[in-house]
Design an enzyme around this catalytic site. Sequence first.
Site, short mmCIF file in Angstrom:
data_model
loop_
_atom_site.label_atom_id
_atom_site.label_comp_id
_atom_site.label_asym_id
_atom_site.label_seq_id
_atom_site.Cartn_x
_atom_site.Cartn_y
_atom_site.Cartn_z
N ARG A 1 11.42 -1.62 11.20
CA ARG A 1 10.29 -1.08 11.96
C ARG A 1 10.11 -1.85 13.26
O ARG A 1 10.14 -3.07 13.27
CB ARG A 1 9.01 -1.21 11.14
CG ARG A 1 8.64 0.07 10.41
CD ARG A 1 7.51 -0.16 9.46
NE ARG A 1 6.29 -0.65 10.09
CZ ARG A 1 5.12 -0.73 9.47
NH1 ARG A 1 5.02 -0.34 8.22
NH2 ARG A 1 4.06 -1.18 10.09
N ARG B 1 -1.46 -7.66 13.93
CA ARG B 1 -1.97 -6.80 12.85
C ARG B 1 -2.76 -7.59 11.82
O ARG B 1 -3.80 -7.14 11.34
CB ARG B 1 -0.82 -6.05 12.18
CG ARG B 1 -0.55 -4.70 12.85
CD ARG B 1 0.91 -4.36 12.91
NE ARG B 1 1.58 -4.32 11.63
CZ ARG B 1 2.89 -4.53 11.47
NH1 ARG B 1 3.63 -4.83 12.50
NH2 ARG B 1 3.42 -4.46 10.28
N ARG C 1 11.02 -5.96 4.07
CA ARG C 1 10.89 -4.72 4.85
C ARG C 1 11.60 -4.85 6.19
O ARG C 1 12.21 -3.89 6.67
CB ARG C 1 9.40 -4.42 5.05
CG ARG C 1 9.16 -3.08 5.71
CD ARG C 1 7.72 -2.67 5.62
NE ARG C 1 6.91 -3.34 6.62
CZ ARG C 1 5.58 -3.32 6.64
NH1 ARG C 1 4.92 -2.68 5.69
NH2 ARG C 1 4.91 -3.94 7.57
N LYS D 1 0.83 -1.21 0.00
CA LYS D 1 0.00 0.00 0.00
C LYS D 1 0.86 1.26 0.00
O LYS D 1 0.57 2.21 -0.72
CB LYS D 1 -0.92 0.04 1.24
CG LYS D 1 -1.92 -1.09 1.32
CD LYS D 1 -2.85 -0.93 2.52
CE LYS D 1 -2.15 -1.05 3.86
NZ LYS D 1 -1.65 -2.40 4.16
N ARG E 1 -9.82 1.51 9.08
CA ARG E 1 -9.42 0.15 9.39
C ARG E 1 -10.50 -0.63 10.11
O ARG E 1 -10.32 -1.81 10.39
CB ARG E 1 -8.19 0.19 10.29
CG ARG E 1 -6.89 -0.18 9.63
CD ARG E 1 -5.81 0.08 10.65
NE ARG E 1 -4.63 -0.70 10.50
CZ ARG E 1 -3.55 -0.30 9.83
NH1 ARG E 1 -3.56 0.82 9.17
NH2 ARG E 1 -2.48 -1.05 9.83
N1 LIG Z 1 -6.54 3.56 10.99
C1 LIG Z 1 -5.84 3.21 12.08
N2 LIG Z 1 -6.49 2.99 13.25
C2 LIG Z 1 -5.82 2.64 14.33
N3 LIG Z 1 -4.50 2.45 14.38
C3 LIG Z 1 -3.81 2.64 13.24
C4 LIG Z 1 -4.44 3.04 12.04
N4 LIG Z 1 -3.50 3.15 11.07
C5 LIG Z 1 -2.33 2.83 11.64
N5 LIG Z 1 -2.51 2.52 12.95
C6 LIG Z 1 -1.46 2.10 13.91
O1 LIG Z 1 -0.19 2.18 13.27
C7 LIG Z 1 0.39 0.87 13.12
C8 LIG Z 1 1.16 0.78 11.81
O2 LIG Z 1 0.27 0.98 10.73
P1 LIG Z 1 0.77 0.77 9.23
O3 LIG Z 1 -0.39 0.97 8.36
O4 LIG Z 1 2.00 1.54 8.97
O5 LIG Z 1 1.28 -0.74 9.25
P2 LIG Z 1 0.69 -2.09 8.74
O6 LIG Z 1 -0.60 -2.37 9.41
O7 LIG Z 1 1.73 -3.10 8.97
O8 LIG Z 1 0.45 -1.90 7.21
P3 LIG Z 1 1.57 -1.75 6.07
O9 LIG Z 1 2.12 -3.10 5.80
O10 LIG Z 1 0.81 -1.19 4.90
O11 LIG Z 1 2.63 -0.80 6.51
C9 LIG Z 1 -0.80 -0.09 13.26
O12 LIG Z 1 -0.43 -1.38 13.66
C10 LIG Z 1 -1.64 0.65 14.30
O13 LIG Z 1 -1.10 0.49 15.60
MG LIG Z 2 2.25 0.88 5.08
#
Ligand SMILES: Nc1ncnc2c1ncn2[C@@H]1O[C@H](COP(=O)(O)OP(=O)(O)OP(=O)(O)O)[C@@H](O)[C@H]1O
Ligand SMILES: [Mg+2]
Length: 191
Positions: free
Chosen positions: A137, A148, A131, A17, A92
């Site tokens: 991260r 997640r 990653r 994404k 989400r």
């Molecule tokens: N819409 C949201 N509502 C609540 N918490 C969020 C939201 N977006 C991000 N977060 C918080 O930030 C963290 C990291 O989100 P991020 O989208 O960067 O990672 P991801 O879930 O691993 O997806 P990606 O692989 O696309 O990076 C999530 O695990 C959550 O704790």
């Molecule tokens: Mg991302």
Amino acid sequence: MKGKMNLIVMGPQGVGKGAQSDDLAGIYGIPHISTGEIFRKNIAEKTELGKKVSSYIEKGELVPDEVTSAMVFDRLSQPDARKGWILDGYPRNARQSEALDEWLSKHGERLDAVILLEADADTIARRIQKRIREEGRSDDNPDAIAERLAIYARETKPLIDYYSQKGLLRRVNAEGSVPKVTAAMREAIEK
Ligand SMILES: Nc1ncnc2c1ncn2[C@@H]1O[C@H](COP(=O)(O)OP(=O)(O)OP(=O)(O)O)[C@@H](O)[C@H]1O
Ligand SMILES: [Mg+2]
């Protein structure tokens, strides 16, 4: 490109994404708004918001909806977002999608499309491993990743139906290279 463009990019962790949204945002000249990136920047800069959210993020849990939605709506109200935006990582869950709908109608705006990026479990696992090697991260550890993915399956996936029923959902195969997937996203949006 025609006028304003308001997009959501959805899909499981690691599907791409962030990379795809960056690419598309450059092409359309609109901001890529990633909730995860905004949170990570606040944590790195030790802001009040960063202190509030770091424990949730480390564990892979969702940050409380009120905190996240307030942050997103503040960002959508910035001048550069007048031309449109790409939301990555929001909404989400159902409460967030309802909050976004309210914000949109209050501001006389609408969504143009919700793009769902899809790839095999193998591809996704490989991208997350890459990653982990490249970005380090703090929430890319096995426990937080599992949490997640579980939250995605339980709370985020139902939004696919929600946007499908509104006629906004566009499924895009995310197996190829970034430019290839971008081209497929453009076709899905502009057709
Ligand atoms: N819409 C949201 N509502 C609540 N918490 C969020 C939201 N977006 C991000 N977060 C918080 O930030 C963290 C990291 O989100 P991020 O989208 O960067 O990672 P991801 O879930 O691993 O997806 P990606 O692989 O696309 O990076 C999530 O695990 C959550 O704790
Ligand atoms: Mg991302």
